[in-house]
Design a protein around this motif. Structure first.
Motif, PDB file in Angstrom:
ATOM      1  N   PHE A 268     -31.504 -46.556  -7.518  1.00  0.00           N
ATOM      2  CA  PHE A 268     -30.073 -46.504  -7.264  1.00  0.00           C
ATOM      3  C   PHE A 268     -29.675 -45.193  -6.598  1.00  0.00           C
ATOM      4  O   PHE A 268     -30.327 -44.174  -6.789  1.00  0.00           O
ATOM      5  N   GLU A 269     -28.581 -45.248  -5.836  1.00  0.00           N
ATOM      6  CA  GLU A 269     -28.037 -44.033  -5.216  1.00  0.00           C
ATOM      7  C   GLU A 269     -27.532 -43.071  -6.280  1.00  0.00           C
ATOM      8  O   GLU A 269     -27.651 -41.867  -6.152  1.00  0.00           O
ATOM      9  N   THR A 270     -26.936 -43.658  -7.303  1.00  0.00           N
ATOM     10  CA  THR A 270     -26.408 -42.873  -8.404  1.00  0.00           C
ATOM     11  C   THR A 270     -27.570 -42.194  -9.125  1.00  0.00           C
ATOM     12  O   THR A 270     -28.614 -42.793  -9.284  1.00  0.00           O
ATOM     13  N   GLN A 271     -27.389 -40.973  -9.545  1.00  0.00           N
ATOM     14  CA  GLN A 271     -28.464 -40.321 -10.270  1.00  0.00           C
ATOM     15  C   GLN A 271     -28.535 -40.891 -11.681  1.00  0.00           C
ATOM     16  O   GLN A 271     -27.511 -41.102 -12.310  1.00  0.00           O
ATOM     17  N   PRO A 272     -29.737 -41.195 -12.170  1.00  0.00           N
ATOM     18  CA  PRO A 272     -29.850 -41.813 -13.475  1.00  0.00           C
ATOM     19  C   PRO A 272     -29.686 -40.837 -14.634  1.00  0.00           C
ATOM     20  O   PRO A 272     -30.178 -41.045 -15.712  1.00  0.00           O
ATOM     21  N   ILE A 273     -29.023 -39.720 -14.396  1.00  0.00           N
ATOM     22  CA  ILE A 273     -28.719 -38.811 -15.489  1.00  0.00           C
ATOM     23  C   ILE A 273     -27.251 -38.470 -15.351  1.00  0.00           C
ATOM     24  O   ILE A 273     -26.773 -38.259 -14.259  1.00  0.00           O
ATOM     25  N   ASP A 274     -26.516 -38.450 -16.427  1.00  0.00           N
ATOM     26  CA  ASP A 274     -25.126 -38.073 -16.307  1.00  0.00           C
ATOM     27  C   ASP A 274     -24.692 -37.212 -17.475  1.00  0.00           C
ATOM     28  O   ASP A 274     -24.388 -36.036 -17.309  1.00  0.00           O
ATOM     29  N   ALA A 275     -24.721 -37.778 -18.671  1.00  0.00           N
ATOM     30  CA  ALA A 275     -24.124 -37.120 -19.828  1.00  0.00           C
ATOM     31  C   ALA A 275     -24.668 -35.710 -20.055  1.00  0.00           C
ATOM     32  O   ALA A 275     -23.927 -34.812 -20.420  1.00  0.00           O
ATOM     33  N   ASN A 276     -25.970 -35.513 -19.797  1.00  0.00           N
ATOM     34  CA  ASN A 276     -26.558 -34.242 -20.170  1.00  0.00           C
ATOM     35  C   ASN A 276     -26.805 -33.314 -18.977  1.00  0.00           C
ATOM     36  O   ASN A 276     -27.585 -32.391 -19.038  1.00  0.00           O
TER      37      ASN A 276
ATOM     38  N   ASN B 246     -30.546 -56.074 -17.778  1.00  0.00           N
ATOM     39  CA  ASN B 246     -30.429 -54.757 -17.156  1.00  0.00           C
ATOM     40  C   ASN B 246     -30.016 -53.658 -18.140  1.00  0.00           C
ATOM     41  O   ASN B 246     -29.605 -52.576 -17.708  1.00  0.00           O
ATOM     42  N   ASP B 247     -30.110 -53.927 -19.428  1.00  0.00           N
ATOM     43  CA  ASP B 247     -29.708 -52.929 -20.420  1.00  0.00           C
ATOM     44  C   ASP B 247     -28.354 -52.317 -20.065  1.00  0.00           C
ATOM     45  O   ASP B 247     -28.197 -51.101 -20.006  1.00  0.00           O
ATOM     46  N   ALA B 248     -27.393 -53.200 -19.803  1.00  0.00           N
ATOM     47  CA  ALA B 248     -26.067 -52.729 -19.391  1.00  0.00           C
ATOM     48  C   ALA B 248     -25.235 -52.295 -20.591  1.00  0.00           C
ATOM     49  O   ALA B 248     -25.465 -52.724 -21.725  1.00  0.00           O
ATOM     50  N   LEU B 249     -24.304 -51.405 -20.322  1.00  0.00           N
ATOM     51  CA  LEU B 249     -23.308 -50.995 -21.307  1.00  0.00           C
ATOM     52  C   LEU B 249     -21.976 -51.660 -20.971  1.00  0.00           C
ATOM     53  O   LEU B 249     -21.164 -51.938 -21.838  1.00  0.00           O
TER      54      LEU B 249
ATOM     55  N   GLU C  39     -22.210 -50.466 -15.639  1.00  0.00           N
ATOM     56  CA  GLU C  39     -22.826 -49.254 -16.162  1.00  0.00           C
ATOM     57  C   GLU C  39     -24.084 -49.669 -16.906  1.00  0.00           C
ATOM     58  O   GLU C  39     -24.047 -50.549 -17.763  1.00  0.00           O
ATOM     59  N   VAL C  40     -25.207 -49.055 -16.550  1.00  0.00           N
ATOM     60  CA  VAL C  40     -26.458 -49.359 -17.254  1.00  0.00           C
ATOM     61  C   VAL C  40     -26.860 -48.137 -18.075  1.00  0.00           C
ATOM     62  O   VAL C  40     -26.429 -47.014 -17.798  1.00  0.00           O
ATOM     63  N   ASP C  41     -27.681 -48.391 -19.079  1.00  0.00           N
ATOM     64  CA  ASP C  41     -28.068 -47.336 -20.010  1.00  0.00           C
ATOM     65  C   ASP C  41     -29.191 -46.490 -19.396  1.00  0.00           C
ATOM     66  O   ASP C  41     -30.304 -46.978 -19.214  1.00  0.00           O
ATOM     67  N   SER C  42     -28.883 -45.238 -19.092  1.00  0.00           N
ATOM     68  CA  SER C  42     -29.891 -44.363 -18.465  1.00  0.00           C
ATOM     69  C   SER C  42     -31.142 -44.239 -19.332  1.00  0.00           C
ATOM     70  O   SER C  42     -32.238 -44.040 -18.825  1.00  0.00           O
ATOM     71  N   ALA C  43     -30.952 -44.341 -20.642  1.00  0.00           N
ATOM     72  CA  ALA C  43     -32.089 -44.181 -21.551  1.00  0.00           C
ATOM     73  C   ALA C  43     -33.098 -45.319 -21.400  1.00  0.00           C
ATOM     74  O   ALA C  43     -34.216 -45.232 -21.887  1.00  0.00           O
ATOM     75  N   SER C  44     -32.699 -46.396 -20.710  1.00  0.00           N
ATOM     76  CA  SER C  44     -33.612 -47.535 -20.559  1.00  0.00           C
ATOM     77  C   SER C  44     -34.388 -47.468 -19.247  1.00  0.00           C
ATOM     78  O   SER C  44     -35.109 -48.397 -18.900  1.00  0.00           O
TER      79      SER C  44
END
Ligand code: GDP
Ligand code: MN
Length: 353
Positions: free
Chosen positions: A210-218, A170-173, A196-201
């Motif tokens: 996922f309910e969570t939006q796949p963008i966060d940092a930017n 799952n390309d997890a962090l 926590e999974v890597d949004s870049a993947s």
């Protein structure tokens, strides 16, 4: 991006890691008691905040569901509650796998005292070692000793091996199990999971929903009541776009840098995030494509118009790589491109009047 507990536990279950039986619930769902009711918010510390309740009767269940639904935890109100089988807990441990970006390796982290007070453990007391496929059994033996369950080191090794493959697949962090529970019946169960999974993947996981939006940092909210949402690429251009919107006398709702390698999925995710702002009258898209390709952005724009109900009008300027392919795609859908940012601002003003 950080997943909700129920989303993370689905990924665990897919990797055959033992998790409690559970289902999403609301007040009308008839369920077998007793149960643990758990607030599905993307932050930890729910236990201490009152977001977890063990209920034994229908009355307690109704009370807990009503109370926890309305209980914000660190500013997050749950959209869903998870109802879980009650575990008879003998011991609570801490087990995590995380990406160590400083040492450029994957770590396994363990502590014999997990649960809600895990933060009281001294950092240096945690067992932290590099984890790889061929060191799993070694670590399992040591951790089983540490947990005082030496006789279960085989089962523990099997679970760590599955956690490791779940992490990689799952390309997890971060994949944190706290508490990792030993039940009175002698079973080892992942009672909670923070993942926590890597949004870049995202592009490698077309099935992720996922309910969570796949963008966060930017993505930064600037003004909940803003009337212009922005989508740009590159932090500099994104800032300049926000400034230009403000200078034009409009209210930018957000800062968004979709990143260098923005693709259809990540831009579509950005649109979905923007739909949270109820006051937005227009979405201003300002892309200067280098690595990013205009046609990918165009596909996302088309997908957004198909998939998102009541999408606000778009004010779009695309320049750079594959501009003509993008124009062709958008023309076919009757979507206009504007030549400059100034044109976009003029257009945005008309929509916000
Ligand atoms: P967190 O506080 O957000 O990390 O939420 P957790 O899911 O870790 O739950 C917090 C605590 O609630 C756990 O450490 C347990 O002590 C307790 N808890 C959670 N599930 C159960 C359960 O099935 N049975 C019992 N007895 N306690 C539970
Ligand atoms: Mn926990």
């Amino acid at each position: 991006m950080i997943l909700l507990e129920y989303e993370a536990k689905r990924l665990l279950a897919n990797s055959l890691i033992p998790v409690p039986h559970s289902q999403l619930t609301n007040i009308d769902t008839p369920l077998e008691l007793p149960l643990v009711i758990k607030s599905q918010v993307p932050v930890g510390g729910r236990g201490k905040a009152g977001g977890i309740a063990v209920v034994y009767s229908k009355a307690e269940y109704d009370d807990a569901v009503r109370r926890i639904s309305k209980l914000p935890i660190k500013g997050h109100l749950p959209k869903r509650l998870l109802a879980e089988e009650v575990l008879e807990i003998e011991k609570e441990f801490y087990v995590a796998i995380r990406l160590n970006t400083i040492e450029k390796r994957i770590d396994i982290v363990a502590h014999p005292h997990g649960g809600v007070d895990v933060e009281e453990n001294t950092a240096s007391e945690f067992y932290v070692r590099e984890l790889s496929q061929d060191t799993i059994d070694q670590h399992a033996d040591i951790i089983a000793d540490l947990f005082d369950i030496a006789e279960k080191s085989h089962i523990l090794g099997d679970i760590i091996s599955k956690l490791y493959s779940c992490f990689m697949k799952n390309d997890a962090l971060l994949l944190e199990i706290n508490p990792f529970v030993l039940t009175k019946g002698g079973d080892l169960v992942a009672a909670d999971c923070k993942m926590e999974v890597d949004s870049a993947s995202l592009f490698r996981h077309k099935d992720w929903e996922f309910e969570t939006q796949p963008i966060d940092a930017n993505f930064v909210t600037l003004d909940d009541q803003g009337n212009v949402a922005t989508i740009a690429n590159g932090a500099g251009l994104a800032m300049a776009t926000v400034d230009a919107v403000a200078s034009a006398g409009l209210r930018p709702a957000n800062f968004l840098d979709v990143g260098g390698g923005a693709n259809e999925a990540s831009v579509l995710a950005a649109f979905k995030e923007i739909m949270r702002y109820k006051n937005v009258k227009v979405i201003l898209i300002n892309i200067f494509a280098g690595i990013t390709r205009c046609d990918e952005v165009a596909k996302a724009i088309i997908a957004a118009r198909e998939k998102i109900d009541s999408l606000p009008p778009l004010s779009i300027r695309l320049a750079g790589t594959n501009h003509s392919e993008a124009k062709q795609l958008l023309d076919a859908e009757g979507i206009n491109l504007l030549p400059t940012l100034a044109d976009c601002l003029e257009n945005a003003k008309e929509h916000t009047l």
